[in-house]
Scaffold this motif. Structure first.
Motif, PDB file in Angstrom:
ATOM      1  N   LEU A   6       3.777  -3.692 -11.713  1.00  6.63           N
ATOM      2  CA  LEU A   6       4.078  -3.374 -13.107  1.00  6.63           C
ATOM      3  C   LEU A   6       3.850  -1.890 -13.335  1.00  6.63           C
ATOM      4  N   ILE A   7       4.825  -1.233 -13.976  1.00  4.84           N
ATOM      5  CA  ILE A   7       4.760   0.203 -14.212  1.00  4.84           C
ATOM      6  C   ILE A   7       5.141   0.535 -15.649  1.00  4.84           C
ATOM      7  N   SER A   8       4.844   1.784 -16.030  1.00  7.02           N
ATOM      8  CA  SER A   8       5.299   2.299 -17.329  1.00  7.02           C
ATOM      9  C   SER A   8       5.900   3.691 -17.223  1.00  7.02           C
ATOM     10  N   GLY A   9       5.628   4.390 -16.121  1.00  9.48           N
ATOM     11  CA  GLY A   9       6.012   5.798 -16.061  1.00  9.48           C
ATOM     12  C   GLY A   9       6.653   6.219 -14.762  1.00  9.48           C
ATOM     13  N   ARG A  10       6.143   7.329 -14.208  1.00  9.09           N
ATOM     14  CA  ARG A  10       6.836   7.974 -13.097  1.00  9.09           C
ATOM     15  C   ARG A  10       6.739   7.213 -11.779  1.00  9.09           C
ATOM     16  N   GLY A  11       5.746   6.351 -11.659  1.00  9.15           N
ATOM     17  CA  GLY A  11       5.710   5.488 -10.481  1.00  9.15           C
ATOM     18  C   GLY A  11       5.292   6.170  -9.200  1.00  9.15           C
ATOM     19  N   SER A  12       4.403   7.169  -9.266  1.00  8.06           N
ATOM     20  CA  SER A  12       4.003   7.849  -8.032  1.00  8.06           C
ATOM     21  C   SER A  12       3.159   6.936  -7.148  1.00  8.06           C
ATOM     22  N   ASN A  13       2.326   6.105  -7.746  1.00  7.31           N
ATOM     23  CA  ASN A  13       1.577   5.140  -6.939  1.00  7.31           C
ATOM     24  C   ASN A  13       2.502   4.077  -6.363  1.00  7.31           C
ATOM     25  N   LEU A  14       3.490   3.669  -7.145  1.00  2.00           N
ATOM     26  CA  LEU A  14       4.490   2.739  -6.621  1.00  2.00           C
ATOM     27  C   LEU A  14       5.154   3.321  -5.383  1.00  2.00           C
ATOM     28  N   GLU A  15       5.485   4.601  -5.431  1.00  2.00           N
ATOM     29  CA  GLU A  15       6.144   5.232  -4.283  1.00  2.00           C
ATOM     30  C   GLU A  15       5.237   5.220  -3.052  1.00  2.00           C
ATOM     31  N   ALA A  16       3.947   5.513  -3.260  1.00  2.00           N
ATOM     32  CA  ALA A  16       3.014   5.501  -2.132  1.00  2.00           C
ATOM     33  C   ALA A  16       2.898   4.101  -1.536  1.00  2.00           C
ATOM     34  N   GLN A  19       6.156   3.206   0.287  1.00  2.00           N
ATOM     35  CA  GLN A  19       6.221   3.908   1.565  1.00  2.00           C
ATOM     36  C   GLN A  19       5.387   3.185   2.621  1.00  2.00           C
ATOM     37  N   ALA A  20       4.224   2.686   2.209  1.00  5.10           N
ATOM     38  CA  ALA A  20       3.367   1.953   3.141  1.00  5.10           C
ATOM     39  C   ALA A  20       4.037   0.670   3.618  1.00  5.10           C
ATOM     40  N   TYR A  21       4.758   0.003   2.725  1.00  4.33           N
ATOM     41  CA  TYR A  21       5.500  -1.191   3.119  1.00  4.33           C
ATOM     42  C   TYR A  21       6.668  -0.831   4.041  1.00  4.33           C
ATOM     43  N   SER A  22       7.379   0.237   3.693  1.00  7.36           N
ATOM     44  CA  SER A  22       8.585   0.580   4.453  1.00  7.36           C
ATOM     45  C   SER A  22       8.264   1.029   5.875  1.00  7.36           C
ATOM     46  N   THR A  23       7.063   1.587   6.075  1.00  3.26           N
ATOM     47  CA  THR A  23       6.666   2.036   7.411  1.00  3.26           C
ATOM     48  C   THR A  23       5.908   0.954   8.177  1.00  3.26           C
ATOM     49  N   GLY A  24       5.699  -0.194   7.549  1.00  4.40           N
ATOM     50  CA  GLY A  24       5.042  -1.295   8.234  1.00  4.40           C
ATOM     51  C   GLY A  24       3.532  -1.257   8.211  1.00  4.40           C
ATOM     52  N   ARG A  37       9.072   0.215 -20.039  1.00  2.49           N
ATOM     53  CA  ARG A  37       9.795   1.365 -20.592  1.00  2.49           C
ATOM     54  C   ARG A  37      11.096   1.552 -19.819  1.00  2.49           C
ATOM     55  N   LYS A  38      12.189   1.619 -20.575  1.00  2.00           N
ATOM     56  CA  LYS A  38      13.513   1.712 -19.951  1.00  2.00           C
ATOM     57  C   LYS A  38      13.678   2.993 -19.159  1.00  2.00           C
ATOM     58  N   GLU A  39      13.066   4.085 -19.649  1.00  2.00           N
ATOM     59  CA  GLU A  39      13.260   5.399 -19.033  1.00  2.00           C
ATOM     60  C   GLU A  39      12.260   5.681 -17.919  1.00  2.00           C
ATOM     61  N   ALA A  40      11.424   4.731 -17.553  1.00  2.00           N
ATOM     62  CA  ALA A  40      10.395   4.959 -16.534  1.00  2.00           C
ATOM     63  C   ALA A  40      11.030   5.403 -15.216  1.00  2.00           C
ATOM     64  N   ARG A  41      10.554   6.517 -14.688  1.00  2.00           N
ATOM     65  CA  ARG A  41      11.093   7.025 -13.421  1.00  2.00           C
ATOM     66  C   ARG A  41      10.801   6.089 -12.262  1.00  2.00           C
ATOM     67  N   GLY A  42       9.775   5.270 -12.427  1.00  2.66           N
ATOM     68  CA  GLY A  42       9.440   4.331 -11.374  1.00  2.66           C
ATOM     69  C   GLY A  42      10.552   3.343 -11.067  1.00  2.66           C
ATOM     70  N   LEU A  43      11.426   3.090 -12.033  1.00  2.00           N
ATOM     71  CA  LEU A  43      12.575   2.220 -11.770  1.00  2.00           C
ATOM     72  C   LEU A  43      13.532   2.877 -10.786  1.00  2.00           C
ATOM     73  N   LYS A  44      13.632   4.212 -10.852  1.00  2.00           N
ATOM     74  CA  LYS A  44      14.436   4.942  -9.872  1.00  2.00           C
ATOM     75  C   LYS A  44      13.791   4.882  -8.485  1.00  2.00           C
ATOM     76  N   THR A  45      12.453   4.910  -8.473  1.00  6.28           N
ATOM     77  CA  THR A  45      11.737   4.776  -7.202  1.00  6.28           C
ATOM     78  C   THR A  45      12.024   3.412  -6.579  1.00  6.28           C
ATOM     79  N   ALA A  46      11.985   2.366  -7.407  1.00  7.13           N
ATOM     80  CA  ALA A  46      12.308   1.031  -6.907  1.00  7.13           C
ATOM     81  C   ALA A  46      13.709   1.000  -6.307  1.00  7.13           C
ATOM     82  N   GLU A  47      14.651   1.624  -7.014  1.00  9.89           N
ATOM     83  CA  GLU A  47      16.041   1.677  -6.538  1.00  9.89           C
ATOM     84  C   GLU A  47      16.125   2.414  -5.204  1.00  9.89           C
ATOM     85  N   LYS A  48      15.374   3.503  -5.086  1.00 13.33           N
ATOM     86  CA  LYS A  48      15.365   4.308  -3.858  1.00 13.33           C
ATOM     87  C   LYS A  48      14.923   3.474  -2.658  1.00 13.33           C
ATOM     88  N   PHE A  49      13.943   2.599  -2.868  1.00 11.30           N
ATOM     89  CA  PHE A  49      13.428   1.766  -1.778  1.00 11.30           C
ATOM     90  C   PHE A  49      14.108   0.397  -1.728  1.00 11.30           C
TER      91      PHE A  49
END
Length: 215
Positions: A6-16, A19-24, A37-49
């Motif tokens: 669950l996120i509300s903002g930029r999602g930097s912890n989500l990205e970390a 990344q840990a999941y993607s590298t195994g 929040r619709k504008e949360a950057r973390g949704l873009k992070t989710a899309e990236k991964f």
């Protein structure tokens, strides 16, 4: 270890964490990312991964309890082993916390029980604290007061601002949060009252943050 985040903002912890999941480093899958929040950057992070991301609008619900009931039902559909709060800026209802009790974790930018709530970094500087840091903890009904899984210590210098201290703490957040999830995924985390025991973890003394093993 399958999780929902669950996120509300930029999602930097989500990205970390992603990344840990993607590298195994952490086995399993991030099943879903939910933002209030619709504008949360973390949704873009989710899309990236390539993680499923959803915005759930609080304004269409009558109250917090109704919103959280919807979230509970939505999260349960993913059958996660763990629910992870990563910069989620809403206070959870008692029903939500009870539903995922023992499987719900958060990260807070202070060494709890010090400096709870918002702007913890500013609180620490204004108080004149010499050290701050971050805490990964199980979520309970008491705000930022659940049993501590891991903490990282960050010195506060005389020239630190709220912004500079935030960035210093974030560097450790991005390490200790994936570390805590990895420990839980390996079934190494046991709760005994308020004490959390991590089997085989390397705890020690400053100046190093010795609980960090893999990140």
């Amino acid at each position: 270890m399958d999780i929902v985040v669950l996120i509300s903002g930029r999602g930097s912890n989500l990205e970390a964490i992603a990344q840990a999941y993607s590298t195994g480093k952490i086995k399993g899958e991030i099943k879903l990312v939910i933002s209030n929040r619709k504008e949360a950057r973390g949704l873009k992070t989710a899309e990236k991964f390539r993680i499923k991301g959803e915005f759930v609008d609080p304004s269409i619900f009558e109250n917090r309890e109704e919103y959280d009931r919807f979230l509970v039902d939505r999260i349960k559909k993913e059958k996660p082993d763990l629910v992870v709060l990563a910069g989620y800026m809403r206070i959870l209802s008692d029903n939500f916390i009870k539903t995922f009790e023992g499987k719900l974790i958060n990260i807070h930018p202070s060494l709890t029980p010090a400096f709870k709530g918002l702007k913890a970094q500013k609180q620490a500087i204004e108080y004149g604290a010499k050290f701050s840091g971050c805490t990964v903890h199980f979520v309970t009904r008491d705000l930022d007061a659940g049993p501590v899984i891991v903490q990282a210590v960050v010195p506060i210098t005389l020239d630190d601002t709220e912004e500079s201290l935030t960035e210093k703490i974030l560097e450790y957040e991005h390490r200790v949060y994936p570390q805590a999830i990895k420990w839980i995924s390996e079934n190494r985390v046991k709760i005994n009252g308020r004490k959390v025991i991590v089997e085989g973890a390397r705890y020690g003394t400053l100046p190093v943050n010795p609980a960090l093993e893999d990140f």
